[in-house]
Structures are given as structure tokens and as C-alpha cells.
Design a protein around this motif. Structure first.
Motif, PDB file in Angstrom:
ATOM      1  N   UNK A 251      -8.712   0.668   1.288  1.00 10.63           N
ATOM      2  CA  UNK A 251     -10.075   0.187   1.546  1.00 10.63           C
ATOM      3  C   UNK A 251     -11.058   1.352   1.523  1.00 10.63           C
ATOM      4  N   UNK A 252     -10.683   2.478   2.120  1.00  9.19           N
ATOM      5  CA  UNK A 252     -11.545   3.659   2.102  1.00  9.19           C
ATOM      6  C   UNK A 252     -11.749   4.168   0.678  1.00  9.19           C
ATOM      7  N   UNK A 253     -10.675   4.200  -0.107  1.00  9.48           N
ATOM      8  CA  UNK A 253     -10.776   4.656  -1.495  1.00  9.48           C
ATOM      9  C   UNK A 253     -11.667   3.739  -2.323  1.00  9.48           C
ATOM     10  N   UNK A 254     -11.510   2.430  -2.133  1.00 10.17           N
ATOM     11  CA  UNK A 254     -12.326   1.466  -2.873  1.00 10.17           C
ATOM     12  C   UNK A 254     -13.796   1.638  -2.512  1.00 10.17           C
ATOM     13  N   UNK A 255     -14.085   1.827  -1.237  1.00  8.97           N
ATOM     14  CA  UNK A 255     -15.475   2.020  -0.797  1.00  8.97           C
ATOM     15  C   UNK A 255     -16.080   3.267  -1.435  1.00  8.97           C
ATOM     16  N   UNK A 256     -15.288   4.327  -1.577  1.00 12.12           N
ATOM     17  CA  UNK A 256     -15.765   5.563  -2.199  1.00 12.12           C
ATOM     18  C   UNK A 256     -15.969   5.397  -3.701  1.00 12.12           C
TER      19      UNK A 256
ATOM     20  N   UNK B  94      -8.340  -0.316 -12.189  1.00 12.76           N
ATOM     21  CA  UNK B  94      -8.225   0.707 -11.140  1.00 12.76           C
ATOM     22  C   UNK B  94      -7.793   0.074  -9.819  1.00 12.76           C
ATOM     23  N   UNK B  95      -8.323  -1.104  -9.487  1.00  9.75           N
ATOM     24  CA  UNK B  95      -7.884  -1.805  -8.283  1.00  9.75           C
ATOM     25  C   UNK B  95      -6.396  -2.108  -8.356  1.00  9.75           C
ATOM     26  N   UNK B  96      -5.930  -2.561  -9.507  1.00  7.28           N
ATOM     27  CA  UNK B  96      -4.498  -2.832  -9.673  1.00  7.28           C
ATOM     28  C   UNK B  96      -3.680  -1.562  -9.517  1.00  7.28           C
TER      29      UNK B  96
ATOM     30  N   UNK C 147     -19.648  -2.443  -4.142  1.00  6.26           N
ATOM     31  CA  UNK C 147     -18.932  -3.580  -3.563  1.00  6.26           C
ATOM     32  C   UNK C 147     -19.048  -3.617  -2.047  1.00  6.26           C
ATOM     33  N   UNK C 148     -19.682  -2.597  -1.459  1.00  6.35           N
ATOM     34  CA  UNK C 148     -19.757  -2.535  -0.006  1.00  6.35           C
ATOM     35  C   UNK C 148     -18.440  -2.053   0.569  1.00  6.35           C
TER      36      UNK C 148
END
Length: 81
Positions: A17-22, A66-68, A27-28
Motif C-alpha cells: 500500500x505504501x509503495x502504491x501510494x508513492x 506494475x500492480x500485478x 490513486x490516493x
């Protein structure tokens, strides 16, 4: 649209979650929740979900890939929500 990243461990979900936010600030901050998926009977089988919001469906194919990749790196998977 929502993208769900599913993990067995809370720590993995929080780190992703931290990586996705960065990596995807548009996406918030993704939500991390514990949820029993369909077909799971035992509470110990509950999974940790990272919920990535994409209401405009603006994430390009590269971002979805990248999410996958992130999910797989942490022994999880991505499900479109």
C-alpha cells in the motif's frame, strides 16, 4: 474501478500500500483491510486486501502490470474489483 491486491500477511499488504501510494499518487492512499474471500470458511483463512481506487479508470496498462508485479513480489495477486 477498484483494483484489489490480495495478500496472506498484513505486513506485506501495508508495505505494498505504501509503495502504491508513492508510485501512483493519483490513486490516493490505498486502503488495507482484512476480509474473508468468497468460499473461505475459517477466519484464519482471511486475506489482507489493498484496495486501489481508480474511479476514472485512468491507470494505463503499464500501471496495472506494475500492480500485478508488486502483488507477485509479495506472494499475492491482483483481482479487478
Amino acid at each position: 474501478m477498484r483494483h484489489l491486491l490480495v495478500f496472506a500477511e498484513r505486513e506485506d499488504a501495508e508495505e505494498v500500500a505504501d509503495l502504491v501510494a508513492e508510485e501512483f499518487p493519483g490513486t490516493g492512499t490505498p486502503s488495507v483491510v482484512r476480509e474473508t474471500l468468497a468460499g473461505e470458511d475459517d477466519a484464519e483463512d482471511a486475506q489482507w486486501l489493498v484496495i486501489v481506487e481508480d474511479p476514472e479508470e485512468a491507470l494505463p496498462a503499464e500501471a496495472l502490470a506494475r500492480l500485478e508485479d508488486l502483488a507477485e513480489e509479495y506472494e499475492g495477486w491482483r483481482e479487478p474489483g
